[in-house]
Scaffold this motif. Structure first.
Motif, PDB file in Angstrom:
ATOM      1  N   LEU A   9     -57.749   2.595  51.913  1.00 35.52           N
ATOM      2  CA  LEU A   9     -57.648   2.688  53.376  1.00 35.52           C
ATOM      3  C   LEU A   9     -58.950   2.150  53.939  1.00 35.52           C
ATOM      4  O   LEU A   9     -59.990   2.803  53.886  1.00 35.52           O
ATOM      5  CB  LEU A   9     -57.434   4.147  53.802  1.00 35.52           C
ATOM      6  N   ARG A  10     -58.903   0.947  54.462  1.00 38.91           N
ATOM      7  CA  ARG A  10     -60.121   0.250  54.858  1.00 38.91           C
ATOM      8  C   ARG A  10     -60.312   0.315  56.375  1.00 38.91           C
ATOM      9  O   ARG A  10     -59.410  -0.054  57.135  1.00 38.91           O
ATOM     10  CB  ARG A  10     -60.058  -1.203  54.374  1.00 38.91           C
ATOM     11  N   LEU A  11     -61.476   0.780  56.782  1.00 41.34           N
ATOM     12  CA  LEU A  11     -61.792   0.959  58.194  1.00 41.34           C
ATOM     13  C   LEU A  11     -62.951   0.061  58.598  1.00 41.34           C
ATOM     14  O   LEU A  11     -63.893  -0.134  57.823  1.00 41.34           O
ATOM     15  CB  LEU A  11     -62.176   2.405  58.493  1.00 41.34           C
ATOM     16  N   GLU A 321     -57.543   8.372  52.052  1.00 40.59           N
ATOM     17  CA  GLU A 321     -58.095   7.388  51.116  1.00 40.59           C
ATOM     18  C   GLU A 321     -57.826   7.819  49.674  1.00 40.59           C
ATOM     19  O   GLU A 321     -57.379   7.025  48.844  1.00 40.59           O
ATOM     20  CB  GLU A 321     -59.589   7.222  51.381  1.00 40.59           C
ATOM     21  N   LEU A 322     -58.077   9.086  49.380  1.00 44.22           N
ATOM     22  CA  LEU A 322     -57.854   9.589  48.017  1.00 44.22           C
ATOM     23  C   LEU A 322     -56.374   9.551  47.636  1.00 44.22           C
ATOM     24  O   LEU A 322     -56.028   9.221  46.500  1.00 44.22           O
ATOM     25  CB  LEU A 322     -58.395  11.012  47.904  1.00 44.22           C
ATOM     26  N   LYS A 323     -55.518   9.882  48.601  1.00 43.73           N
ATOM     27  CA  LYS A 323     -54.074   9.828  48.323  1.00 43.73           C
ATOM     28  C   LYS A 323     -53.611   8.412  48.007  1.00 43.73           C
ATOM     29  O   LYS A 323     -52.859   8.186  47.046  1.00 43.73           O
ATOM     30  CB  LYS A 323     -53.288  10.375  49.511  1.00 43.73           C
ATOM     31  N   LEU A 324     -54.066   7.451  48.804  1.00 46.27           N
ATOM     32  CA  LEU A 324     -53.648   6.061  48.598  1.00 46.27           C
ATOM     33  C   LEU A 324     -54.266   5.469  47.339  1.00 46.27           C
ATOM     34  O   LEU A 324     -53.725   4.520  46.756  1.00 46.27           O
ATOM     35  CB  LEU A 324     -54.022   5.228  49.814  1.00 46.27           C
ATOM     36  N   MET A 325     -55.402   6.012  46.889  1.00 39.84           N
ATOM     37  CA  MET A 325     -56.041   5.550  45.661  1.00 39.84           C
ATOM     38  C   MET A 325     -55.362   6.112  44.415  1.00 39.84           C
ATOM     39  O   MET A 325     -55.511   5.553  43.317  1.00 39.84           O
ATOM     40  CB  MET A 325     -57.516   5.951  45.648  1.00 39.84           C
ATOM     41  N   SER A 326     -54.645   7.226  44.567  1.00 39.91           N
ATOM     42  CA  SER A 326     -54.116   7.931  43.390  1.00 39.91           C
ATOM     43  C   SER A 326     -52.884   7.255  42.806  1.00 39.91           C
ATOM     44  O   SER A 326     -52.230   6.451  43.456  1.00 39.91           O
ATOM     45  CB  SER A 326     -53.778   9.375  43.771  1.00 39.91           C
TER      46      SER A 326
END
Length: 326
Positions: A9-11, A321-326
């Motif tokens: 998730l890039r901000l 971010e952690l969810k999308l990385m998992s």
């Protein structure tokens, strides 16, 4: 300036306190999430000034959303913007010469020189957190309805008696001074296993974003600093069922950098705002000696009142971010 965050998730945040607008661009948001201006209202209202001890500066904070199709995300980049409509740039003109104590004026001027826009503290201003709150709304949608946030102020001015909070703030306002506080964010419903060891641990990502919030000077999880005064036999969280539920939650819902299924508990210490009405003796680069600084303008006496929702927002961003990385 390098104002980006995230892998999955890039901000990217842009604008400044007194520029035409402040924007946040988000990449990596999954397609199909419903998103409209009304979705932001509750959290933006929670950040809004108006209560005793907050700045008199008022902004409409109407989000302008670019990147949705028929009211839904389409998997592409989303940009959320806010216009700055109530600025008084003249209030800040003296601070390059006579910088405010404990503020960014001196170091920003030394690092960036005349090119940096320091009106209203520029990109270092708490005004920029409107963009973080907006990103937090999107992040909560990514996390889903099963994730529940409970965020509150547990300390103001060194006092944990909530019945005295108003009195403490009133005293600070009357003295032309400011007070800080502590915000606690509790997140329930998280799955087991968000995070990675070391650099992308749940604590690392959450702390990274919490310290991006202006005025945050300390972060702790679970029993935090108090827990180190206990023995291991006193502090250890005993597992009491097959789901991993623990009898206590001194770890704050994280073991080894991974969420453990118990409530995540994190606290952020928010310092008193440096911009106070009391005269202060500090170095004046114009005269070459210490002189009296009187700060005008519009400032919060208790910024923690408005920081509460910002702490929740960045915690949500980190978890998304952690969810999308998992």
């Amino acid at each position: 300036m390098h104002n980006t965050f995230g892998q999955a998730l890039r901000l990217e945040i842009s604008g400044a306190s007194h520029s035409e607008r402040i924007s946040i661009r988000m990449e990596g948001v999954p397609a199909g999430i419903p998103l409209c201006a009304d979705d932001f209202r509750a959290d933006l209202d929670a950040r809004r000034a108006g209560a005793m001890g907050t700045t008199p500066r008022r902004e409409s904070d109407t989000p302008e959303i670019d990147g949705t199709v028929d009211g839904h995300t389409d998997g592409g980049a989303i940009t959320i913007s806010f216009r700055n409509e109530n600025t008084r740039s003249g209030d800040y003109s003296q601070f390059r010469r006579h910088p405010r104590p404990s503020h960014v004026d001196f170091v920003a001027d030394r690092k960036y020189g005349e090119a940096i826009d320091l009106r209203g503290s520029g990109q270092f201003s708490g005004r920029m957190t409107v963009a973080l709150v907006a990103a937090g709304v999107v992040a909560k949608k990514i996390l889903g309805d099963g994730i529940r946030f409970t965020t509150g102020i547990i300390e103001i001015g060194g006092c944990r008696d909530r019945e005295r909070f108003d009195e403490i703030i009133m005293d600070a306002v009357a003295d032309g001074d400011s007070v800080g506080g502590v915000v606690e964010c509790r997140v329930e419903g998280l799955p087991i296993g968000l995070g990675e060891p070391f650099f992308d641990s749940a604590e690392s990502i959450i702390s990274h974003l919490l310290f991006s919030v202006p005025a945050v000077k300390g972060v702790e999880f679970g029993s935090g600093f108090d827990g180190v005064r206990l023995r291991g036999s006193q502090r250890n969280d005993r597992i009491v069922d097959a789901d991993g539920t623990t009898a206590t939650n001194n770890e704050g819902g994280i073991n080894g950098g991974l969420t453990n299924g118990n409530p995540l508990v994190v606290r952020a210490a928010v310092k008193p705002t440096p911009s106070i009405a009391q005269p202060q003796e500090t170095f004046d680069f114009g005269t070459g000696r210490v002189g009296t600084l009187v700060i005008g303008g519009r400032h919060d006496s208790c910024i923690v009142l408005r920081a509460r929702i910002v702490i929740e927002a960045v915690t949500a961003i980190a978890l998304a971010e952690l969810k999308l990385m998992s």
